[in-house]
Write an enzyme that holds these catalytic residues in place. Sequence first.
Site, PDB file in Angstrom:
ATOM      1  CE1 TYR A  59      25.427  13.866  34.428  1.00 55.65           C
ATOM      2  CE2 TYR A  59      23.059  13.728  34.726  1.00 55.65           C
ATOM      3  CZ  TYR A  59      24.340  13.536  35.210  1.00 55.65           C
ATOM      4  OH  TYR A  59      24.530  13.033  36.468  1.00 55.65           O
ATOM      5  CD  GLU A  61      29.192  11.118  33.463  1.00 58.32           C
ATOM      6  OE1 GLU A  61      28.823  10.826  34.598  1.00 58.32           O
ATOM      7  OE2 GLU A  61      29.437  10.263  32.589  1.00 58.32           O
ATOM      8  CG  ASP A 205      43.501  25.927  48.834  1.00 59.04           C
ATOM      9  OD1 ASP A 205      42.806  26.545  48.003  1.00 59.04           O
ATOM     10  OD2 ASP A 205      43.026  25.274  49.784  1.00 59.04           O
ATOM     11  CB  THR A 231      36.709  29.433  45.715  1.00 59.51           C
ATOM     12  OG1 THR A 231      37.237  30.687  46.166  1.00 59.51           O
ATOM     13  CG2 THR A 231      36.943  28.380  46.774  1.00 59.51           C
ATOM     14  CE  LYS A 234      36.364  30.708  49.901  1.00 58.11           C
ATOM     15  NZ  LYS A 234      37.363  29.871  50.591  1.00 58.11           N
ATOM     16  NE  ARG A 240      28.219  29.526  47.473  1.00 62.61           N
ATOM     17  CZ  ARG A 240      29.101  30.019  48.349  1.00 62.61           C
ATOM     18  NH1 ARG A 240      29.964  29.231  48.944  1.00 62.61           N
ATOM     19  NH2 ARG A 240      29.097  31.296  48.641  1.00 62.61           N
TER      20      ARG A 240
HETATM   21  C1  LIG Z   1      37.296  28.510  50.826  1.00 61.29           C
HETATM   22  C2  LIG Z   1      38.483  27.642  50.814  1.00 61.29           C
HETATM   23  C3  LIG Z   1      38.417  26.318  50.355  1.00 61.29           C
HETATM   24  C4  LIG Z   1      37.131  25.581  50.067  1.00 61.29           C
HETATM   25  O1  LIG Z   1      36.213  26.100  49.231  1.00 61.29           O
HETATM   26  P1  LIG Z   1      34.733  25.465  49.213  1.00 61.29           P
HETATM   27  O2  LIG Z   1      34.174  25.983  47.943  1.00 61.29           O
HETATM   28  O3  LIG Z   1      34.038  25.937  50.447  1.00 61.29           O
HETATM   29  O4  LIG Z   1      34.879  23.981  49.212  1.00 61.29           O
HETATM   30  C5  LIG Z   1      39.594  25.592  50.269  1.00 61.29           C
HETATM   31  N1  LIG Z   1      40.765  26.124  50.628  1.00 61.29           N
HETATM   32  C6  LIG Z   1      40.867  27.385  51.092  1.00 61.29           C
HETATM   33  C7  LIG Z   1      42.208  27.907  51.469  1.00 61.29           C
HETATM   34  C8  LIG Z   1      39.732  28.181  51.209  1.00 61.29           C
HETATM   35  O5  LIG Z   1      39.849  29.429  51.683  1.00 61.29           O
END
Ligand SMILES: *Cc1c(COP(=O)(O)O)cnc(C)c1O
Length: 412
Positions: A59, A61, A205, A231, A234, A240
């Site tokens: 843990y 935090e 993003d 993320t 990907k 993840r």
């Molecule tokens: C994949 C993705 C997310 C979200 O990612 P998660 O890990 O599934 O929550 C947010 N924004 C964009 C543009 C994405 O391609």
Amino acid sequence: MSVTHTLEADVLRRQDPELAEILLGELDRQSTTLQLVAAENFSSPAVLAALGSPLANKYAEGYPGARYHGGCEIVDVAERLAVERAKALFGAAHANVQSHSGSSAVLAAYAALLRPGDTVLALGLPYGGHLTHGSPANFSGRWFDFVGYGVDAETGLIDYDQVRTLARGHRPKAIVCGSIAYPRHIDYARFREVADEVGAYLIADAAHPMGLVAGGAAPNPVPYADIVCATTHKVLRGPRGGMVLCGSELAERVDRAVFPFTQGGAQMHTIAAKAVAFGEAATPAFGAYAHQVVANARVLAAGLAAEGLVVTTGGTDTHLITADPAPLGVDGRTARGRLIAAGMVLDCCALPHGDARGLRLGTAAVTTQGMGQQEMARIAAWFGGVLRGEAETPSVREEVRELVGGFPPYPG
Ligand SMILES: *Cc1c(COP(=O)(O)O)cnc(C)c1O
């Protein structure tokens, strides 16, 4: 040690054969079909080892040196390492590596910069905006007033003039750039210009292309955006999870937006795995990988076009392709079903023109397996055969199995 070996040798097999069977079944699925889901990849055995480590028990935090729990002195080192590696990899002044997912990273960016009711300009969902970019089913659509820009119906490219017009008209507090389905590079400088003109924050993003950025195969949003969300699972090929990058002036606001505002304890096993992935992504081998991902996607896109599918924007700059199979006489949903039955796993997505659904696929996972342009050409030919109804599904399924067998994601 290979994953299969780990699983077989593992106590799990003895203690919980039922679940062990499920894990092995999924490993078999991943090893015998083509993983063309654009958001997926195969993380390395080292990343998986960190994920399955005793750090999962801890843990923690708070942040390194300022935790609410005792015994954090070792995991603190892991988080500092992840932060330093992320900063160096992307040239960011500040990195927060605690976000549990890409969506959590976007939530943190909004929490750092916005108040409920603020206006936000983002790519509309029908054009490839993510759920967190204003979907009514998501917190973003409920708490903020989203205005959507689009892509040109003919070219499929972001309409930057429309972005500027909407920004001038709506005076958003923030502009979001980034998509789940945009196959081209985003012109971050242009977004920055519009944001400056109307006094808005710019949030990138970059969940999809961040791995290409790490490998030098896509433009880096960090110099342009106030906050970059991403993320780690990907193209970046880590565990993840999510991360948030920003300049030093927003560092404290971003950290507080992640914890305690939107999350509790940090997941130290995932953060350690992120550190491993950032380390891998800093190598020349990863740079070569990122460029191969794009080269493969270009060949695959050209192959699909040659088979008669309409490839959005006419091609790709990235790992991602979207295409309309309609000229072959099938809609997107039917096409996806047939392709999956033949062992080619991919998604549907919205298309820039009209209501029809198209196909979305990517080359991140197959490139990690070692496939190259020759294999991409074969895949495109299978698409054509299956979608035109010329090829027998079971025989393509067998050929796919044979091809994938030559490129095991976890050799051994
Ligand atoms: C994949 C993705 C997310 C979200 O990612 P998660 O890990 O599934 O929550 C947010 N924004 C964009 C543009 C994405 O391609």
